[in-house]
Motif scaffolding. Structure first.
Motif, PDB file in Angstrom:
ATOM      1  N   PRO A 234      52.225  -3.413  11.093  1.00  0.00           N
ATOM      2  CA  PRO A 234      52.894  -2.190  10.616  1.00  0.00           C
ATOM      3  C   PRO A 234      54.393  -2.203  10.857  1.00  0.00           C
ATOM      4  O   PRO A 234      55.173  -1.872   9.961  1.00  0.00           O
ATOM      5  N   TYR A 293      42.311  -0.685  10.710  1.00  0.00           N
ATOM      6  CA  TYR A 293      43.443   0.226  10.661  1.00  0.00           C
ATOM      7  C   TYR A 293      44.558  -0.223   9.712  1.00  0.00           C
ATOM      8  O   TYR A 293      45.389   0.585   9.297  1.00  0.00           O
ATOM      9  N   LEU A 294      44.585  -1.491   9.318  1.00  0.00           N
ATOM     10  CA  LEU A 294      45.624  -1.976   8.408  1.00  0.00           C
ATOM     11  C   LEU A 294      45.341  -1.674   6.936  1.00  0.00           C
ATOM     12  O   LEU A 294      46.241  -1.747   6.099  1.00  0.00           O
ATOM     13  N   THR A 323      48.023   4.386   8.815  1.00  0.00           N
ATOM     14  CA  THR A 323      47.980   3.168   9.629  1.00  0.00           C
ATOM     15  C   THR A 323      48.827   3.321  10.878  1.00  0.00           C
ATOM     16  O   THR A 323      48.396   2.982  11.990  1.00  0.00           O
ATOM     17  N   SER A 327      47.695   3.258  14.857  1.00  0.00           N
ATOM     18  CA  SER A 327      48.114   2.075  15.617  1.00  0.00           C
ATOM     19  C   SER A 327      48.509   2.413  17.042  1.00  0.00           C
ATOM     20  O   SER A 327      48.216   1.644  17.969  1.00  0.00           O
ATOM     21  N   SER A 387      44.258  -8.682   8.414  1.00  0.00           N
ATOM     22  CA  SER A 387      43.006  -7.917   8.497  1.00  0.00           C
ATOM     23  C   SER A 387      41.797  -8.834   8.621  1.00  0.00           C
ATOM     24  O   SER A 387      40.845  -8.537   9.350  1.00  0.00           O
TER      25      SER A 387
END
Length: 401
Positions: A234, A293-294, A323, A327, A387
């Protein structure tokens, strides 16, 4: 313990973390990059020259935080925080009065190191160490300082920049940090009445079950390096995009005012998402969420790639915000749960250094792409690969006694 009870029980420390992160926004790319056009015009710079100076300063700040960030394991929080915020204030003053590439470089270095790097490092490390049973909620709430900054600071920056210019804007930020935020942080630490770091480590219940990892042990575990691309994704991708956000909106035919609205939406989603994610992380293993989460960020990059209407910008901001929201509590809880808290500052400094170095590379690297579409293709590919790497059970486990 629900959120209200949790906040009441830890209000001073939570507000300390929130304010540390909030003032650290002065060193975040989304904020600094709003002044790029003025710097290019005032200093007669080329876009690539500005990107190179920013990247070099960020790279050096990343290498520096590797060593300096670990000191929070040994130095009293009050002393460590005081040195860092005074460094940030001095860097803001230098940035306000930068007249050439040399002063611009040193101001970028100080703002990035003390702002983006160390103020957030202080907040997260302190909260995870002193509130071990509710790390997810604590980190979620403290990182709202970033979300709140994303919502209000771009609008304030645009207003000040349009009416008073670059120098007056940054002198204002430095003055507020010195006169308001610094004394308030000192008062909050006094009210929180923290015990020395070594006493926290000795009383940590997890100590009886596990052996805390040292930074050397973490660096020697190959599984950590497989997970790292997903951890830094991110910051790496969003920094590259946000640094060139004015070029993006020009290419798409959007306006700076519309960009500030999009950033406000990004901050709002960041806020709501993090509040929701914190309790989930506290009741489950953070690795469950790390696997997925990505995906919103990757989807957001696809939206930017295919879209021309300004609503696609909002779609990206919403998805990227999801995201980034997850994170904070997910990744930081992972550090403490897997590696323990004794060397938490040193381990976070390792990851922060890597992350900051990646954000230093991103602006210059992405300036070399011949179009925004080429960059977005690269970003989407990076997100997909990262991912896939964390789908396997490759995450390091704690040492056991």
């Amino acid at each position: 313990m629900n959120y209200l009870q949790f906040v009441k029980s830890n209000k001073y420390l939570l507000l300390f973390g929130f304010l540390c992160v909030f003032v650290g926004n002065l060193g975040q790319t989304f904020f600094i990059s709003l002044f790029n056009k003025d710097l290019i015009g005032n200093l007669l710079l080329e876009k690539d020259s500005l990107s190179l100076v920013y990247s070099l300063a960020t790279l050096i700040s990343g290498f520096t935080i590797f060593f300096v960030g670990a000191k929070i394991d040994d130095i009293e929080v009050k002393k460590f925080m005081s040195i860092v915020i005074l460094g940030l204030i001095a860097s803001c003053v230098l940035f306000a009065n930068s007249s050439n590439l040399v002063t611009l470089f040193f101001s970028y270095l100080g703002i990035r190191l003390c702002g983006q790097g160390l103020m957030t490092h202080i907040a997260v490390t302190t909260l995870m160490r002193y509130i071990p049973k509710h790390r997810g909620k604590a980190v979620s709430l403290s990182l709202q300082g970033m979300a709140f900054g994303e919502m209000v600071m771009p609008i304030i920056a645009v207003i000040l920049l349009k009416n008073y210019g670059h120098t007056a804007s940054w002198m204002t930020y430095a003055t507020i940090a010195l006169v308001v935020i610094f004394p308030l942080l000192l008062w909050l630490l006094k009210k929180a009445d923290l015990v020395p770091v070594h006493e926290v480590s000795e009383s940590n219940d997890e100590k009886t079950i596990t052996k805390d990892w040292s930074r050397t042990e973490v660096m020697a575990d190959w599984r950590f390096w497989v997970v790292l691309p997903a951890i830094i994704a991110p910051a790496f991708l969003i920094t590259g995009l946000f640094f060139h956000q004015t070029l993006l909106i020009d290419g798409k035919g959007w306006t700076l005012d519309w960009l500030s609205i999009g950033l406000m939406m990004y901050g709002l989603i960041h806020f709501v998402g993090a509040i929701a994610t914190g309790p989930l992380v506290d009741t489950s293993h953070p690795r469950v969420y790390m696997r997925w989460y990505l995906l919103p960020l990757v989807a957001g990059m696809v939206c930017l790639y295919v879209g021309q209407d300004k609503l696609w910008l909002i779609a990206f901001m919403v998805l990227a915000g999801l995201t980034v929201a997850s994170s904070g509590p997910v990744i930081n809880s992972f550090y403490a749960e897997v590696f323990g808290s004794t060397h938490l500052g040193a381990i976070r400094a390792l990851v922060s250094a890597t992350m900051i170095i990646s954000t230093g590379i991103a602006p210059y690297l992405f300036s070399l792409f011949d179009s925004i579409e080429t960059f977005l293709t690269f970003a989407i590919g990076y997100g997909v690969v990262a991912s896939l790497l964390i789908q396997k059970k490759l995450l390091a486990e704690k040492h056991t006694e």
